[in-house]
Design a protein around this motif. Structure first.
Motif, PDB file in Angstrom:
ATOM      1  N   ASP A 105     -95.627  34.054   5.326  1.00  0.00           N
ATOM      2  CA  ASP A 105     -96.872  33.935   4.566  1.00  0.00           C
ATOM      3  C   ASP A 105     -98.093  33.826   5.479  1.00  0.00           C
ATOM      4  O   ASP A 105     -99.218  33.871   5.018  1.00  0.00           O
ATOM      5  N   ASN A 106     -97.875  33.693   6.768  1.00  0.00           N
ATOM      6  CA  ASN A 106     -98.932  33.598   7.758  1.00  0.00           C
ATOM      7  C   ASN A 106     -99.705  34.920   7.801  1.00  0.00           C
ATOM      8  O   ASN A 106     -99.120  35.993   7.698  1.00  0.00           O
ATOM      9  N   ASP A 107    -101.019  34.845   7.978  1.00  0.00           N
ATOM     10  CA  ASP A 107    -101.861  36.053   7.993  1.00  0.00           C
ATOM     11  C   ASP A 107    -101.411  37.068   9.041  1.00  0.00           C
ATOM     12  O   ASP A 107    -101.403  38.273   8.784  1.00  0.00           O
ATOM     13  N   ARG A 108    -101.043  36.595  10.241  1.00  0.00           N
ATOM     14  CA  ARG A 108    -100.591  37.525  11.286  1.00  0.00           C
ATOM     15  C   ARG A 108     -99.358  38.285  10.834  1.00  0.00           C
ATOM     16  O   ARG A 108     -99.209  39.477  11.111  1.00  0.00           O
ATOM     17  N   PHE A 109     -98.450  37.615  10.149  1.00  0.00           N
ATOM     18  CA  PHE A 109     -97.215  38.270   9.743  1.00  0.00           C
ATOM     19  C   PHE A 109     -97.430  39.190   8.549  1.00  0.00           C
ATOM     20  O   PHE A 109     -96.703  40.168   8.387  1.00  0.00           O
ATOM     21  N   ILE A 110     -98.423  38.914   7.758  1.00  0.00           N
ATOM     22  CA  ILE A 110     -98.771  39.841   6.685  1.00  0.00           C
ATOM     23  C   ILE A 110     -99.254  41.158   7.294  1.00  0.00           C
ATOM     24  O   ILE A 110     -98.887  42.240   6.842  1.00  0.00           O
ATOM     25  N   GLU A 111    -100.042  41.067   8.376  1.00  0.00           N
ATOM     26  CA  GLU A 111    -100.483  42.266   9.098  1.00  0.00           C
ATOM     27  C   GLU A 111     -99.290  42.972   9.753  1.00  0.00           C
ATOM     28  O   GLU A 111     -99.202  44.194   9.747  1.00  0.00           O
ATOM     29  N   TYR A 112     -98.369  42.208  10.328  1.00  0.00           N
ATOM     30  CA  TYR A 112     -97.180  42.807  10.947  1.00  0.00           C
ATOM     31  C   TYR A 112     -96.343  43.557   9.910  1.00  0.00           C
ATOM     32  O   TYR A 112     -95.784  44.600  10.200  1.00  0.00           O
ATOM     33  N   LYS A 113     -96.271  43.021   8.700  1.00  0.00           N
ATOM     34  CA  LYS A 113     -95.505  43.704   7.649  1.00  0.00           C
ATOM     35  C   LYS A 113     -96.109  45.066   7.351  1.00  0.00           C
ATOM     36  O   LYS A 113     -95.390  46.022   7.075  1.00  0.00           O
ATOM     37  N   LYS A 114     -97.437  45.154   7.411  1.00  0.00           N
ATOM     38  CA  LYS A 114     -98.104  46.430   7.176  1.00  0.00           C
ATOM     39  C   LYS A 114     -97.882  47.384   8.357  1.00  0.00           C
ATOM     40  O   LYS A 114     -97.652  48.572   8.166  1.00  0.00           O
ATOM     41  N   LYS A 115     -97.961  46.845   9.565  1.00  0.00           N
ATOM     42  CA  LYS A 115     -97.842  47.677  10.768  1.00  0.00           C
ATOM     43  C   LYS A 115     -96.405  48.108  11.036  1.00  0.00           C
ATOM     44  O   LYS A 115     -96.163  49.206  11.536  1.00  0.00           O
ATOM     45  N   TYR A 116     -95.448  47.236  10.699  1.00  0.00           N
ATOM     46  CA  TYR A 116     -94.032  47.515  10.945  1.00  0.00           C
ATOM     47  C   TYR A 116     -93.262  47.405   9.628  1.00  0.00           C
ATOM     48  O   TYR A 116     -92.478  46.473   9.422  1.00  0.00           O
ATOM     49  N   PRO A 117     -93.488  48.341   8.701  1.00  0.00           N
ATOM     50  CA  PRO A 117     -92.827  48.240   7.395  1.00  0.00           C
ATOM     51  C   PRO A 117     -91.313  48.375   7.514  1.00  0.00           C
ATOM     52  O   PRO A 117     -90.802  49.064   8.399  1.00  0.00           O
ATOM     53  N   ASN A 118     -90.623  47.706   6.645  1.00  0.00           N
ATOM     54  CA  ASN A 118     -89.163  47.746   6.561  1.00  0.00           C
ATOM     55  C   ASN A 118     -88.461  47.199   7.798  1.00  0.00           C
ATOM     56  O   ASN A 118     -87.303  47.499   8.033  1.00  0.00           O
ATOM     57  N   GLN A 119     -89.162  46.438   8.616  1.00  0.00           N
ATOM     58  CA  GLN A 119     -88.559  45.795   9.783  1.00  0.00           C
ATOM     59  C   GLN A 119     -88.433  44.303   9.482  1.00  0.00           C
ATOM     60  O   GLN A 119     -89.357  43.700   8.947  1.00  0.00           O
ATOM     61  N   ILE A 120     -87.304  43.735   9.850  1.00  0.00           N
ATOM     62  CA  ILE A 120     -87.053  42.322   9.592  1.00  0.00           C
ATOM     63  C   ILE A 120     -86.625  41.655  10.884  1.00  0.00           C
ATOM     64  O   ILE A 120     -85.695  42.120  11.552  1.00  0.00           O
ATOM     65  N   MET A 121     -87.298  40.576  11.219  1.00  0.00           N
ATOM     66  CA  MET A 121     -86.904  39.787  12.390  1.00  0.00           C
ATOM     67  C   MET A 121     -85.666  38.990  12.010  1.00  0.00           C
ATOM     68  O   MET A 121     -85.699  38.215  11.044  1.00  0.00           O
ATOM     69  N   PRO A 122     -84.558  39.173  12.725  1.00  0.00           N
ATOM     70  CA  PRO A 122     -83.344  38.428  12.374  1.00  0.00           C
ATOM     71  C   PRO A 122     -83.461  36.967  12.789  1.00  0.00           C
ATOM     72  O   PRO A 122     -84.089  36.656  13.793  1.00  0.00           O
ATOM     73  N   PRO A 123     -82.869  36.061  12.015  1.00  0.00           N
ATOM     74  CA  PRO A 123     -82.874  34.644  12.405  1.00  0.00           C
ATOM     75  C   PRO A 123     -81.849  34.396  13.514  1.00  0.00           C
ATOM     76  O   PRO A 123     -80.812  35.045  13.572  1.00  0.00           O
ATOM     77  N   TYR A 124     -82.175  33.452  14.374  1.00  0.00           N
ATOM     78  CA  TYR A 124     -81.274  33.088  15.465  1.00  0.00           C
ATOM     79  C   TYR A 124     -80.801  31.640  15.316  1.00  0.00           C
ATOM     80  O   TYR A 124     -80.591  30.946  16.302  1.00  0.00           O
ATOM     81  N   ASN A 125     -80.627  31.200  14.080  1.00  0.00           N
ATOM     82  CA  ASN A 125     -80.199  29.828  13.836  1.00  0.00           C
ATOM     83  C   ASN A 125     -78.733  29.605  14.202  1.00  0.00           C
ATOM     84  O   ASN A 125     -78.270  28.465  14.231  1.00  0.00           O
ATOM     85  N   ASN A 126     -78.001  30.661  14.507  1.00  0.00           N
ATOM     86  CA  ASN A 126     -76.604  30.531  14.913  1.00  0.00           C
ATOM     87  C   ASN A 126     -76.451  30.468  16.434  1.00  0.00           C
ATOM     88  O   ASN A 126     -75.340  30.412  16.932  1.00  0.00           O
ATOM     89  N   LYS A 127     -77.558  30.474  17.143  1.00  0.00           N
ATOM     90  CA  LYS A 127     -77.516  30.466  18.613  1.00  0.00           C
ATOM     91  C   LYS A 127     -77.690  29.050  19.156  1.00  0.00           C
ATOM     92  O   LYS A 127     -78.286  28.184  18.516  1.00  0.00           O
ATOM     93  N   ASN A 128     -77.218  28.858  20.371  1.00  0.00           N
ATOM     94  CA  ASN A 128     -77.330  27.582  21.069  1.00  0.00           C
ATOM     95  C   ASN A 128     -78.800  27.230  21.248  1.00  0.00           C
ATOM     96  O   ASN A 128     -79.584  28.046  21.746  1.00  0.00           O
TER      97      ASN A 128
END
Length: 142
Positions: A105-128
């Motif tokens: 919901d951050n403004d920067r990420f709203i812009e990133y969604k427009k610039k990089y459509p259909n791209q998803i940053m994967p979560p790394y909650n399973n990493k050390n």
């Protein structure tokens, strides 16, 4: 119908009702591109305790260079990972890497969604967490 049969029928009906209710209220996940799901599968298969690896090696092992580029300079798939200290502190960047969907919901990420459509940053909650800390320190120094 005997009393035991009535009880069995009642439990069966309750089970079916709860099963239907669970399916009806299950939260649907956003679709993930094939590349992202392949990266997640690859990350889960890799050893998550690479504490003896450098940050650069961890970044490569986690698949960051697949989208952000070999030198993390950015690609048409993802932004450059430079000057991150202008926008992030250590704790906030670590939290982002673990759960990026919380920051969309951050403004920067709203812009990133427009610039990089259909791209998803994967979560790394399973990493050390120590490995993620090494990566965060490295990225904030770049």
């Amino acid at each position: 119908m005997t009393k035991p049969q009535i009880w069995v029928a009642a439990f069966l009906a309750a089970f079916i009702l709860l099963f239907i209710l669970q399916k009806a209220t299950k939260k649907e996940e956003a679709p993930i591109r094939d590349l992202s799901s392949q990266m997640n599968n690859q990350m889960m298969e890799e050893n998550t305790t690479g504490s003896d690896l450098t940050a650069e090696q961890l970044i490569s092992n986690f698949g960051c260079t697949n989208c952000h580029g070999g030198e993390l300079q950015g690609t048409p798939m993802a932004p450059a990972l430079t000057n991150l200290s202008q926008h992030w502190g250590k704790e906030s960047l670590l939290n982002y890497l673990r759960r990026p969907e919380d920051f969309m919901d951050n403004d920067r990420f709203i812009e990133y969604k427009k610039k990089y459509p259909n791209q998803i940053m994967p979560p790394y909650n399973n990493k050390n967490i120590k490995d993620l800390g090494k990566i965060v320190d490295y990225l904030l120094e770049r």
